[in-house]
Design an enzyme around this catalytic site. Structure first.
Site, PDB file in Angstrom:
ATOM      1  N   TRP A  39       0.786  -1.086   0.018  1.00 22.94           N
ATOM      2  CA  TRP A  39       0.103   0.073   0.048  1.00 22.94           C
ATOM      3  C   TRP A  39       0.845   1.412   0.067  1.00 22.94           C
ATOM      4  O   TRP A  39       0.549   2.255  -0.594  1.00 22.94           O
ATOM      5  CB  TRP A  39      -0.959  -0.159   1.312  1.00 22.94           C
TER       6      TRP A  39
ATOM      7  N   ASP B 158      -2.319   6.584   6.387  1.00 21.21           N
ATOM      8  CA  ASP B 158      -3.473   5.574   5.871  1.00 21.21           C
ATOM      9  C   ASP B 158      -3.731   4.740   6.794  1.00 21.21           C
ATOM     10  O   ASP B 158      -2.906   3.851   7.273  1.00 21.21           O
ATOM     11  CB  ASP B 158      -2.955   5.010   4.873  1.00 21.21           C
TER      12      ASP B 158
ATOM     13  N   LYS C 217     -13.095  -1.762   6.962  1.00 26.48           N
ATOM     14  CA  LYS C 217     -12.401  -2.718   7.844  1.00 26.48           C
ATOM     15  C   LYS C 217     -13.056  -2.472   9.311  1.00 26.48           C
ATOM     16  O   LYS C 217     -14.124  -3.227   9.508  1.00 26.48           O
ATOM     17  CB  LYS C 217     -10.866  -2.380   7.862  1.00 26.48           C
TER      18      LYS C 217
END
Lengths: 305, 305
Positions: free
Chosen positions: A49, A116, A140
């Site tokens: 990521w 993030d 999530k």
């Protein structure tokens, strides 16, 4: 979303924004807003990521890696950093879903931290103040896919590029309380419900207690297996959101995934880029479910050891 | 989404994409992808949404108005156009929710048509082939807020700017079947259900029949009120999605909105920028509900005439 403020003890000088496009869109929106041509930002490379975030940032300015754990296949979170005093911000990925690592403490930097936090937001209390901007793809711990939460500090908001197209400016959404356009209402409604649930569970201290209990159980099962199950990560960097491990062979891993699924444990297959097993245990996963998984693991080892 | 293809008779050379951010984001994504610096595009000015689209396009190239109905307060859809042979595309807003006008037939142009069909998609069959790109913020006829449908023809897709950030390229989403990132799953699921419902109703011919019946009833009630209710639009440009009208005074309009709400008719207040009354009767509004509204209007006039 008063509950975001109270759960996080969020200072008044942060705007709470709802956007869309997920973390993947924020990889670009952050540098579009904060990184001018020729300007630099420090990124920390902890895996897939972070690399994607870097790729987008390069389209807008001159980002650089201030630290990386690629030398050991991203099995640890860096603890030393080569920060550039000219950096506009320091970007990090607080939890790495593919590699199974998670930041336990955050670095001290002169520039604002940008994080993030898509895959570990709301798992525990943390001090928001060093962060200039936090973005969270909801799907999530926070809610359903389709909404992205952004927390942005006033001083960072004030520095955003004013020449962007309207919908990509953080200022548009902050100024209109996320109602400049029709927002993703259902997803935001579900986020409200999740925040109430977290509050009802006892808030972030209770979530942390539960998440640490789950982590203790599962890592305990791995470490107590005599090497049958192996977690590749540095113990100080282990994620309590996504636990990755290997079995003695890929055949056994495939069998583990199939028998796990039959026993009710879904999504155990590791990310296709790394293989192995991955157990995602976000806030919604109960301690009981992890206890059951550990029993399944013990039994699987007994039969296939 | 096979049902989108079958309902629209969509040719194979169109990609079906799900994005986020609504029409408001597409106002920028279209010129970002299709309009290079110095390039021109023809826009048609039919009201507030067209102006917003123009504002964003100016950030990327040199768009111009090829027609406008601003001379008569946007009460009609233009029928003559000053197209630029150099234009990359011709942009139009197929239904104007604030002004209450709607395109009945679409112009013939050398450049591909690009349409914001957010507020009248699926209301009737239409020929997709002149359109190079159609974008639809779902939250009218298509589904809940939080997902945006884009139909893009292969030749237009091939011309898109390849240097954009990943998430803003139509090609990313077309190439990955809208799964490059986690898409807004719940909203897409609801779109699937709406498409099934439309199909079950008899498809677009059946929707058109119902929408024209609703339009006939409501415009009939307005035109038959002896001037008590007044629709300002050219009859050939009247929208059957959003019907706007005035009463003899603003006081009566406020009373109409309040008594309407008490009688179960919600959202009758016109957009704040134009005032008056607005009846939105998307596909979900039944003929019976409009029949009831017409009876309410008649009774209101009798008591307050």
């Amino acid at each position: 979303m008063e509950n975001i403020r109270t759960l996080l003890k969020l200072p008044e000088n942060y705007a709470v924004i709802f956007m869309t496009g997920g973390a993947t869109a924020q990889f670009a929106f952050v540098p579009m807003n904060l990184l001018g041509e020729g300007q630099t930002a420090d990124y920390i490379n902890t895996g897939s990521w972070a690399k994607k975030a870097m790729k987008e940032a390069k389209l807008f300015g001159k980002p650089r890696w201030a630290a990386s754990s690629e030398d050991k296949a991203f099995t640890y979170i860096p603890t030393t950093f080569d920060f550039d005093p000219q950096a506009e911000y320091v970007h990090l990925t607080s939890n790495n879903t593919i590699e199974g690592t998670q930041w336990q403490t955050f670095p001290t930097a002169a520039a604002p931290l940008v994080a993030d936090m898509s895959s570990d937001f709301l798992w525990r209390p943390f001090d928001v103040k060093p962060f200039g901007l936090i973005y969270v793809g909801a799907q999530k711990n926070l809610g359903p896919a389709g909404v992205t939460l952004v927390l942005i500090r006033d001083d960072v908001l004030a520095k955003c590029n004013p020449n962007l197209t309207t919908m990509l400016k953080y200022g548009t959404h902050a100024g209109e309380n996320s109602l400049y356009n029709t927002p993703p209402c259902f997803s935001i409604y579900m986020v409200r419900n999740v925040l109430r649930w977290v509050k009802g569970q006892g808030g972030l201290p209770a979530m942390e207690k539960q998440n640490r209990a789950k982590g203790g159980l599962l890592y305990g099962a791995i470490d107590g297996s005599g090497g049958y199950y192996k977690n590749p990560c540095d113990p100080a960097s282990r994620s309590v959101m996504n636990v990755v491990f290997r079995l003695p062979s890929e055949d056994l891993e495939a069998k583990f995934v199939a028998e796990g699924k039959a026993a009710g444990f879904i999504g155990l297959k590791g990310h296709r880029s790394v293989g192995g097993i991955r157990v995602s245990m976000y806030n919604a996963a109960s301690v009981a479910s992890i206890t059951e998984l550990c029993a399944f693991m013990k039994e699987f080892q007994r039969k296939n050891g």
